[in-house]
Design an enzyme around this catalytic site. Structure first.
Site, PDB file in Angstrom:
ATOM      1  N   ASP A 159     -29.927 -30.146 -30.603  1.00 18.94           N
ATOM      2  CA  ASP A 159     -29.173 -31.409 -29.552  1.00 18.94           C
ATOM      3  C   ASP A 159     -29.713 -31.467 -28.593  1.00 18.94           C
ATOM      4  O   ASP A 159     -31.274 -30.723 -27.903  1.00 18.94           O
ATOM      5  CB  ASP A 159     -27.616 -29.956 -28.931  1.00 18.94           C
ATOM      6  CG  ASP A 159     -28.329 -28.707 -28.783  1.00 18.94           C
ATOM      7  OD1 ASP A 159     -29.214 -28.626 -28.432  1.00 18.94           O
ATOM      8  OD2 ASP A 159     -27.729 -27.907 -28.828  1.00 18.94           O
ATOM      9  N   ASN A 176     -19.262 -18.110 -25.583  1.00 18.07           N
ATOM     10  CA  ASN A 176     -17.698 -18.738 -25.956  1.00 18.07           C
ATOM     11  C   ASN A 176     -18.180 -18.842 -27.775  1.00 18.07           C
ATOM     12  O   ASN A 176     -16.973 -19.262 -28.074  1.00 18.07           O
ATOM     13  CB  ASN A 176     -17.601 -20.043 -25.250  1.00 18.07           C
ATOM     14  CG  ASN A 176     -18.400 -20.816 -25.424  1.00 18.07           C
ATOM     15  OD1 ASN A 176     -19.240 -21.498 -26.592  1.00 18.07           O
ATOM     16  ND2 ASN A 176     -17.795 -21.968 -24.852  1.00 18.07           N
ATOM     17  N   HIS A 187     -20.432 -20.523 -29.045  1.00 16.01           N
ATOM     18  CA  HIS A 187     -20.632 -21.893 -29.752  1.00 16.01           C
ATOM     19  C   HIS A 187     -22.543 -21.724 -30.893  1.00 16.01           C
ATOM     20  O   HIS A 187     -22.817 -20.820 -30.120  1.00 16.01           O
ATOM     21  CB  HIS A 187     -20.406 -23.285 -28.744  1.00 16.01           C
ATOM     22  CG  HIS A 187     -21.361 -22.832 -27.784  1.00 16.01           C
ATOM     23  ND1 HIS A 187     -21.166 -23.548 -25.922  1.00 16.01           N
ATOM     24  CD2 HIS A 187     -22.960 -22.768 -27.716  1.00 16.01           C
ATOM     25  CE1 HIS A 187     -22.466 -22.653 -25.511  1.00 16.01           C
ATOM     26  NE2 HIS A 187     -23.518 -23.244 -26.724  1.00 16.01           N
TER      27      HIS A 187
HETATM   28  C1  GLP Z   1     -27.028 -24.136 -24.697  1.00 16.37           C
HETATM   29  C2  GLP Z   1     -27.314 -25.342 -26.227  1.00 16.37           C
HETATM   30  C3  GLP Z   1     -27.332 -23.488 -27.632  1.00 16.37           C
HETATM   31  C4  GLP Z   1     -27.830 -22.195 -27.070  1.00 16.37           C
HETATM   32  C5  GLP Z   1     -26.588 -21.665 -25.935  1.00 16.37           C
HETATM   33  C6  GLP Z   1     -27.219 -20.449 -25.705  1.00 16.37           C
HETATM   34  O1  GLP Z   1     -25.591 -24.174 -24.645  1.00 16.37           O
HETATM   35  N1  GLP Z   1     -26.986 -25.956 -26.648  1.00 16.37           N
HETATM   36  O2  GLP Z   1     -28.301 -23.944 -28.770  1.00 16.37           O
HETATM   37  O3  GLP Z   1     -27.862 -21.491 -28.638  1.00 16.37           O
HETATM   38  O4  GLP Z   1     -27.088 -22.723 -24.491  1.00 16.37           O
HETATM   39  O5  GLP Z   1     -28.498 -20.448 -24.784  1.00 16.37           O
HETATM   40  P1  GLP Z   1     -29.157 -19.124 -23.987  1.00 16.37           P
HETATM   41  O6  GLP Z   1     -29.959 -19.162 -24.927  1.00 16.37           O
HETATM   42  O7  GLP Z   1     -29.606 -19.077 -23.129  1.00 16.37           O
HETATM   43  O8  GLP Z   1     -28.155 -17.693 -23.647  1.00 16.37           O
END
Ligand code: GLP
Length: 261
Positions: free
Chosen positions: A67, A136, A138
């Site tokens: 992304d 959440n 995702h």
């Molecule tokens: C963002 C990214 C995700 C990632 C998430 C969690 O939203 N688009 O791909 O998994 O953050 O991030 P972190 O690993 O910093 O908790």
């Protein structure tokens, strides 16, 4: 789904890097799906170490990132282009011609998304996709409510994600509201998935993804349907899992995924 609970962040990172390195050694032209966020940083560090100390070769690898924020140019410090350069690409011998990251500045976003899907297909599909998980539930930027069959497209970020990601920006107002993201269907097409989670802040998301019903409201729960999804989490992220045997098994040497779920 193969659930693997390891002691801590370092162990999680080593385990995931070992899996990627293993696949890369048996297929030098690996198509590797990459993720951003703080969680995979340790995996990138370990892969960089393997490149420097053990000669792990990325020269034939093709990469596809999950992304990118809409509206951030590649040079922007918080763009995922910049993140990937700093965290990984500039430290290994990846051929930049084989690197793919969604273009957050594309004027025709829909056209770009179709091209991205086509490009993944043209390269024979993703072999191994690394994933983090949002608090959440995702994956990539597929927020709760995303269609489980979705393909690469533009998504609006939820308030929760904007708040969570605000720590990387000066303020929540600066966090872009939209992102281009591979869809859940796109992610599910990868031959192997490696979902990583660390810390108690992710414990509820991990519980819902691993033990909860499969639902668009917890996008990561679809991984239960994938034949080769490895979920590698540390003890803190596993702390809300109800299965007793998960806790009993933690602390053992971690060479094989331990639980078939
Ligand atoms: C963002 C990214 C995700 C990632 C998430 C969690 O939203 N688009 O791909 O998994 O953050 O991030 P972190 O690993 O910093 O908790």
């Amino acid at each position: 789904m193969l659930l693997h609970v390891v002691k801590d962040y370092e162990a999680m990172s080593r385990e995931a890097a070992r899996l990627v390195a293993d696949r890369l050694r048996s297929k030098p032209s690996l198509v590797l799906g990459l993720a951003t966020g703080s969680t995979p940083l340790g995996v990138y560090r370990e892969l960089i170490r393997m490149h420097i100390e053990e000669g792990l070769d990325f020269s034939k690898v093709t990469t596809f990132n999950l992304d990118e924020y809409v509206g951030l140019p590649p040079q922007h410090e918080q763009s995922y282009h910049h993140f990937m350069d700093e965290a990984f690409f500039r430290h290994v011998n990846v051929d930049r011609r084989y690197v793919h990251i969604p273009d957050g500045m594309a004027s025709d976003i829909e056209g770009f998304c179709d091209w991205y899907e086509e490009e993944i297909r043209r390269h024979g599909g993703i072999d191994v996709q690394i994933l983090g998980i949002g608090a959440n539930g995702h994956i990539a930027f597929n927020e709760p409510g995303s269609s489980l069959g979705s393909r690469t497209r533009i998504k609006t970020l939820t308030e929760r994600t904007i708040r969570d990601n605000a720590r990387f920006f000066n303020s929540a107002e600066e966090v872009p509201r939209y992102a281009i993201t591979m869809g859940i269907g796109t992610v599910m097409d990868a031959r192997e998935l490696v979902l990583l989670a660390t810390g108690v802040e992710k414990a509820e998301a991990v519980r819902a993804a691993v033990e909860g019903p499969i639902t668009a409201m917890v996008p990561a729960s679809i991984l239960q349907m994938h034949r080769r999804a490895y979920v590698i989490v540390d003890e803190a992220a596993a702390s809300r899992l109800s299965c007793q045997y998960v806790r009993e098994l933690t602390g053992l040497p971690t060479t094989e995924p331990r639980l078939r779920r």
